[in-house]
Each structure stands twice: as C-alpha cells, then as structure tokens.
Scaffold this motif. Structure first.
Motif, short mmCIF file in Angstrom:
data_model
loop_
_atom_site.label_atom_id
_atom_site.label_comp_id
_atom_site.label_asym_id
_atom_site.label_seq_id
_atom_site.Cartn_x
_atom_site.Cartn_y
_atom_site.Cartn_z
N PRO A 262 63.54 5.31 20.37
CA PRO A 262 64.13 5.46 19.04
C PRO A 262 63.78 6.86 18.50
N TRP A 263 64.54 7.33 17.55
CA TRP A 263 64.22 8.60 16.90
C TRP A 263 63.13 8.36 15.85
N PRO A 264 62.28 9.33 15.61
CA PRO A 264 61.19 9.12 14.65
C PRO A 264 61.65 9.01 13.20
N VAL A 265 62.84 9.61 12.89
CA VAL A 265 63.40 9.51 11.54
C VAL A 265 64.93 9.41 11.64
N HIS A 266 65.54 9.00 10.55
CA HIS A 266 67.00 9.05 10.44
C HIS A 266 67.37 10.37 9.76
N GLY A 267 68.37 11.04 10.29
CA GLY A 267 68.78 12.29 9.66
C GLY A 267 69.79 13.06 10.50
N ARG A 268 70.20 14.19 9.95
CA ARG A 268 71.17 15.04 10.64
C ARG A 268 70.44 15.97 11.60
N LEU A 269 70.99 16.14 12.79
CA LEU A 269 70.40 17.00 13.80
C LEU A 269 70.74 18.45 13.47
N LEU A 270 69.70 19.22 13.07
CA LEU A 270 69.92 20.61 12.68
C LEU A 270 69.92 21.55 13.88
N LYS A 271 68.95 21.37 14.77
CA LYS A 271 68.82 22.23 15.94
C LYS A 271 68.60 21.37 17.18
N LYS A 272 69.37 21.70 18.23
CA LYS A 272 69.21 21.00 19.49
C LYS A 272 68.20 21.73 20.38
N PHE A 273 67.75 21.02 21.38
CA PHE A 273 66.84 21.60 22.38
C PHE A 273 67.55 22.78 23.06
N GLY A 274 66.88 23.96 23.08
CA GLY A 274 67.46 25.14 23.71
C GLY A 274 68.30 26.00 22.78
N SER A 275 68.49 25.56 21.52
CA SER A 275 69.26 26.38 20.57
C SER A 275 68.51 27.66 20.26
N PRO A 276 69.24 28.77 19.93
CA PRO A 276 68.58 30.04 19.60
C PRO A 276 67.64 29.89 18.41
N ARG A 277 66.52 30.57 18.51
CA ARG A 277 65.54 30.56 17.43
C ARG A 277 64.88 31.94 17.34
N ARG A 380 67.80 7.71 21.91
CA ARG A 380 69.12 7.09 21.83
C ARG A 380 70.21 8.10 21.45
N LYS A 381 71.43 7.76 21.70
CA LYS A 381 72.54 8.70 21.54
C LYS A 381 72.68 9.18 20.10
N VAL A 382 73.08 10.44 19.99
CA VAL A 382 73.38 11.01 18.67
C VAL A 382 74.80 10.62 18.30
N ARG A 383 74.99 10.16 17.07
CA ARG A 383 76.30 9.72 16.62
C ARG A 383 76.71 10.52 15.38
N ASN A 384 77.83 11.24 15.52
CA ASN A 384 78.37 12.06 14.42
C ASN A 384 77.35 13.07 13.91
N GLY A 385 76.58 13.62 14.84
CA GLY A 385 75.60 14.64 14.47
C GLY A 385 74.36 14.09 13.80
N ARG A 386 74.19 12.77 13.80
CA ARG A 386 73.03 12.15 13.15
C ARG A 386 72.22 11.35 14.17
N VAL A 387 70.92 11.25 13.90
CA VAL A 387 70.04 10.49 14.79
C VAL A 387 69.37 9.39 14.00
#
Length: 388
Positions: A262-277, A380-387
C-alpha cells in the motif's frame, strides 16, 4: 674622436641606468599587483569560509526549529485527541446524570404513591387488623401486606439515597472532566501560539538559506552533498543492523510483496522515480498531501532511524529485513523512535515540509541493500495520477 667615444659610452651608460630603473619599477609594480592579488584571494577564501560557516549555522538552526515544530505539532495533536476523549467522557457523564435524575424522579413518584397509600390506610387500620380476632386468616394476610408495603417503602428510600449519591459522584466527575478539558484547551491554545511563532521563525530561516543557495550550481552541490550523506547513513545502518526475525508477524517477507504494497499516504504523485531534480534524479517518489496527514508504514518492520537529516528534514527509516528498507522524509512530526517495531498500516509520522521545503509533501523511497528501488514497481497501481 676620443671625445665622441666617451660621449657614446656615457649615453649608453645613462640608457642602461634608465633601463635598469624602468625594469626595477616594473618589477615593483608586478610585485605590488601580486601582493594585491594574494590579498584578494585571501579575502575570497575568508568570505567562502565565512559563508560555509553561515550555511552550517543556519542548517543547524533549521534542524532545531523544525524539530521543535514537529514536537509542538505532535503535542497539539495529542491535546486534540485528549480534548476529544474528554468531550466524549463529558457527554457520557451527562447522559448518565440525565438517566440518574430520571430514575430518582421515578423512585420519588413511586415512594410518594406508597406514602399516600399508607397515610390513607392509617396506623389505626393496622391496629384494627391486629386486634381483629373474627377472621385470623384475613388479619394475617393484611399484616403481611402491611409489612410488604413498609419494606417496599424502605427499599425505595434506599434506592433514592443510592441514586442521589451516584448523582453527586457523577456531578463531581463531570466537574473534574470539565476542569481537565479546560486545561487541555488552554494548553492547546498556548501550543498553537508557539506553533505560529516557530512557523514564522522557520519561514525567515528558509528564506535566508534560499538566499545563500541562490545559484543553480550551489543548489546542485547542496543536493549532491545531501544525497551523499543519505547514502552514507543507509550504508552505516545496513552495516550496523542487528539480525532480527520477521516470521513473528502475519505479513509476508518484503521480497514477496512486490506490486502489492500500500502507499504510505493518499495524494497526488508529484515526482516519479528517476524524474529530473536540479540536474540530478529523484531516487524515490514525491507525494503531495496536506500538512499533518498521517503516514502509515507500508509493512511490518523496525525503525532504525528517526531524526532530522539535512536535505530530508525529519526522516524515518524502517528496516524490513533481507536488506530492504523504506524511507519517509520531509515529515512534520515523528511518532516512532529508533528500535520501535511497527506493523503494516501503523501511523509512524505526519506529512510536513521539513528540510527547508516550501510545500508539504512526502518523500517515499525503497532501498535494497542500499540501492534505490522504484516504488511504482512495489506499490499498488497509480490511478489518475493519485496514489493510496
């Protein structure tokens, strides 16, 4: 002719002297410029050293302020829970008081009815029954009835007395709980004032730090240093970890939970793994969530780190065995300490913006023997940009 040669030699000598003097002047000028350059270099070195000291000082100050902010936030949450519990207790006591008063009123009505009946019958009627020898059976039954009425009346009196004592006790409990609630609310108000004060101090400090790291080059250098410290910390935790069993819990081993966590919180995914930083890459994910939102452990494990780390703020790291760890950063408050066991879904922290960030969010990372793993492949899968 000889005179002419002497004049030439004299001219050459004078020219040589001027040349020597000019060379000496040039050398002195070069030496002066060199000395000036050395002073400038020394001044720059001193400025850089002073700037580094200022950065370290502000970083330590930020650590103290954000730690204090987290503690005050946690205290307010505890006081809110206490206030809710006390309000519930007061509601329960008030309901009991209402029921007790109703019972007292009913008992009083019954007792008044019995007293009126006894008064109507009178003591003389009882004496007549006692001295009535015409029908001994009737007299015996009537005496039993009189005794029954007296016992019933005494029982009702005792019930009323008990209910009155219970009511007094409930009123005392209500007064005590009301006092505790008042204290809790006053303390929460003081803590909220303190929280606002600390929040303003933190905002001012973050602005100062942002000013010191204004250039992209300095931001990248800071980020790289922060990431290096995190890698070093994880390596030390891996090296110094104790062997502890995970078979005691109901959860599967971490390696068998890929794609199911499960995801630790509910919310919108701002940055994915490997995104520029900042010319680097995110080695975890960033999840947008409201400040104070509860963060849950994704599965069973033991807390191996719960403290402030530069660049990551208040950070919790949980060891799940076999080299697997999960990381939860930028927290507002930490609810677990090093060595605590946590179960899947247990609240371990709250979402914040510690580490000098301006937006509340959660950094969530997974490590396998120190190397970053993509949480999107484990959770678990991301749905509509949210976890969540």
């Amino acid at each position: 002719m000889a005179k002419k040669r002497r004049l030439i030699r004299a001219s050459v000598l004078v020219a040589a002297c001027f040349s020597i003097l000019e060379g000496r002047a040039l050398a002195e000028n070069e030496q002066a410029r060199l000395e000036q350059l050395k002073r400038q270099i020394k001044q720059v070195d001193e400025d850089v050293h002073r700037l580094q000291q200022e950065k370290r000082r502000l970083s330590e100050q930020l650590k103290g302020i954000e730690t204090q902010y987290g503690q005050v936030s946690k205290s307010i949450k505890r006081l809110q829970a206490d206030a809710a519990r006390l309000r519930h207790a007061l509601t329960t006591i008030s309901e009991k008081i209402a029921k007790t008063r109703e019972a007292i009123a009913n008992h009083k009505n019954e007792l008044e009815s019995q007293v009126r009946s006894a008064h109507a019958m009178g003591e003389r009627e009882r004496l007549k029954v006692i001295f009535n020898q015409q029908d001994p059976a009737l007299s015996s039954r009537m005496l039993v009835y009189y005794d029954y009425l007296n016992k019933a009346r005494l029982k009702k009196i005792r019930l009323v007395e008990n209910k009155v004592r219970a009511l007094q006790q409930l009123e005392q409990e209500k007064q005590k709980e009301t006092g505790l609630l008042t204290v809790a609310l006053q303390q929460r108000q003081r803590e909220q004032i303190e929280l606002q004060k600390v929040r303003k101090e933190r905002e001012s400090l973050v602005q100062q730090l942002d000013g010191l790291y204004s250039s992209k080059k300095s931001q990248l250098a800071r980020l790289q240093e922060d990431e290096r410290k995190l890698r070093q910390l994880i390596a030390e935790l891996q090296k110094n970890r104790d062997d502890f069993p995970f078979q005691e819990g109901p959860d599967k081993p971490f390696a068998q939970l890929k794609g199911q966590l499960p995801w630790p919180v509910h919310g919108r995914l701002l940055k994915k793994f490997g995104s520029p930083r900042s010319e680097s890459r995110w080695d975890g994910v960033l999840i947008n969530a409201k400040e104070g939102t509860e963060i849950h452990a994704v599965t069973r494990g033991r807390v191996v780190y719960a403290d402030w780390l530069r660049g990551y703020g208040l950070l919790t790291i949980i060891d799940h065995g076999k080299g697997y760890m999960t990381l939860y950063a930028f927290n507002q408050s930490l609810y677990k300490t090093e060595g605590d066991w946590v179960e899947a879904g247990e609240v371990i922290a709250s979402v914040g913006n510690s580490g000098g960030r301006s937006q509340a969010s959660l950094y969530f990372g997974i490590r396998k023997k120190g190397k970053p793993e993509n949480p999107l492949k484990w959770c678990r899968k991301v749905r509509n940009g949210r976890v969540g």
